[in-house]
Design an enzyme around this catalytic site. Structure first.
Site, PDB file in Angstrom:
ATOM      1  CD  GLU A 183      -2.926  -1.331   2.514  1.00  0.00           C
ATOM      2  OE1 GLU A 183      -2.559  -0.368   3.422  1.00  0.00           O
ATOM      3  OE2 GLU A 183      -3.913  -1.934   2.484  1.00  0.00           O
ATOM      4  CG  ASP A 187     -12.881  -8.776   1.362  1.00  0.00           C
ATOM      5  OD1 ASP A 187     -12.660  -7.780   0.704  1.00  0.00           O
ATOM      6  OD2 ASP A 187     -12.627  -8.695   2.665  1.00  0.00           O
TER       7      ASP A 187
HETATM    8  C1  XIL Z   1      -6.714  -6.302   8.004  1.00  0.00           C
HETATM    9  C2  XIL Z   1      -7.114  -7.427   9.265  1.00  0.00           C
HETATM   10  O1  XIL Z   1      -7.893  -8.347   8.008  1.00  0.00           O
HETATM   11  C3  XIL Z   1      -7.526  -7.024  10.111  1.00  0.00           C
HETATM   12  O2  XIL Z   1      -7.777  -7.962  11.175  1.00  0.00           O
HETATM   13  C4  XIL Z   1      -6.758  -5.714  11.010  1.00  0.00           C
HETATM   14  O3  XIL Z   1      -7.402  -5.411  12.071  1.00  0.00           O
HETATM   15  C5  XIL Z   1      -6.446  -4.711   9.830  1.00  0.00           C
HETATM   16  O4  XIL Z   1      -5.909  -5.252   8.817  1.00  0.00           O
HETATM   17  N1  XIL Z   1      -5.099  -4.511   3.440  1.00  0.00           N
HETATM   18  C6  XIL Z   1      -4.173  -5.412   3.836  1.00  0.00           C
HETATM   19  C7  XIL Z   1      -4.336  -6.319   5.136  1.00  0.00           C
HETATM   20  O5  XIL Z   1      -3.177  -5.378   3.294  1.00  0.00           O
HETATM   21  O6  XIL Z   1      -3.380  -6.638   5.816  1.00  0.00           O
HETATM   22  C8  XIL Z   1      -5.618  -5.789   5.868  1.00  0.00           C
HETATM   23  O7  XIL Z   1      -5.912  -6.703   7.029  1.00  0.00           O
HETATM   24  C9  XIL Z   1      -6.663  -5.502   5.084  1.00  0.00           C
HETATM   25  C10 XIL Z   1      -6.400  -4.328   4.005  1.00  0.00           C
END
Ligand code: XIL
Length: 299
Positions: A127, A237
């Site tokens: 990111e 998702d």
């Molecule tokens: C999310 C997890 O699913 C959560 O449990 C946590 O609180 C926050 O992070 N992008 C990513 C993931 O690269 O690591 C993130 O995962 C969702 C968005």
């Protein structure tokens, strides 16, 4: 075949899921995991706050438990993630400049060394690009250490684990015409031209339904692949889990030879970080949803 993983394997792909270490004791969860999936991404356990809670004190218990489960069950592991602006421990949030750059590189080296030989793909950097129309890097403490922080992270990861495939991973990079997609594309093109060690690009693909699953998604995947990198759908998702959208995403990956596999971001809706949106393939009781049947039929 009758499961997601076995069907994907027949097509030379994997089908994986994010896994949380604290759910491995839930037998309903692990029975679906072991039956359906042949790839695992630790949902939080390899992030910086989990693996280096205090500077130079590393903590691998939960990550090691997930890796052990994967190895015992013949599943490949995606490491997630070595360098990210989010889920940083407090000590790292408080660093800047050369001290932060060196701490980041030390973290990459230590963590990639600990897991050397056990990780098929690392999300080395997560990111790093801004949303919106700029196509520029995201402002972050890591970015403020200098624009070369991303390539420095990739070089450190390659040195620490030469056999892992090294990926850049991001969200909102699905629509080919978006500035953010184009910004990442130009970075990968530049890295390939200059010999920066990058092997793959991950598309998180957290979709909100028809509205942001773009009709040119397949073009995006194939355009990146044409740069000479593999592509992965890393955190899929979809709000309300429409069967059509899941089917289209699956078909788009299968249409691109360098699309190596799909990882959904959790098993049951109740396991999801977006649980209010019921975005996954199994309901809270562990039953297959219509989207599951659509994906299995497409594979
Ligand atoms: C999310 C997890 O699913 C959560 O449990 C946590 O609180 C926050 O992070 N992008 C990513 C993931 O690269 O690591 C993130 O995962 C969702 C968005």
């Amino acid at each position: 075949a009758t499961t997601l993983g076995a069907s994907a394997a027949e097509k030379g792909r994997y089908f994986g899921t994010a896994v949380a270490a604290n759910r491995l004791g839930d037998s309903a969860y692990t029975s679906i995991l072991n039956r359906e999936f042949n790839q695992i991404t630790p949902e939080n356990e390899m992030k910086t706050d989990a693996t280096e809670p205090n500077q130079n004190q590393f903590s691998y218990g939960n990550a090691d438990r997930i890796v052990a489960h994967a190895r015992a069950n013949g599943m490949q592991v995606r490491g997630h993630t070595l360098a990210w602006h989010a889920q940083q421990p407090g000590w790292m949030q408080n660093l800047s400049g050369t001290a932060l750059r060196n701490a980041m590189l030390n973290h990459v080296t230590q963590v990639a060394t600990h897991f050397r030989g056990q990780i098929a793909w690392w999300d080395v950097v997560n990111e790093a690009f801004a949303d919106g129309s700029s196509g520029a890097r995201r402002d972050s403490n890591l970015q403020r250490t200098g624009n070369d922080w991303i390539e420095a992270a990739f070089r450190a990861a390659r040195a620490a684990d030469p056999n892992a495939q090294l990926c850049y991973n991001d969200y909102n990079t699905d629509n080919w015409t978006d500035a953010k997609t184009q910004g990442v594309y130009r970075m990968v093109q530049d890295f390939k031209q200059r010999g920066v060690p990058i092997d793959c690009v991950g598309f998180q693909s957290h979709f909100t339904g028809g509205s942001n699953y773009p009709s040119n998604y397949r073009t995006t995947l194939s355009s990146f692949a044409a740069l000479g990198v593999d592509v992965h759908i890393t955190e899929l998702d979809i709000r309300n889990a429409p069967a059509d959208a899941y089917r289209n995403v699956t078909n788009d990956c299968l249409a691109v030879p360098r699309c190596k596999g799909i990882t959904v971001w959790g098993i049951r809706d109740s396991d999801s970080w977006r649980s209010g949106e019921s975005p996954l393939l199994f309901n809270g009781s562990g039953q297959k949803k219509a989207a599951y049947d659509a994906v299995l039929a497409a594979l």
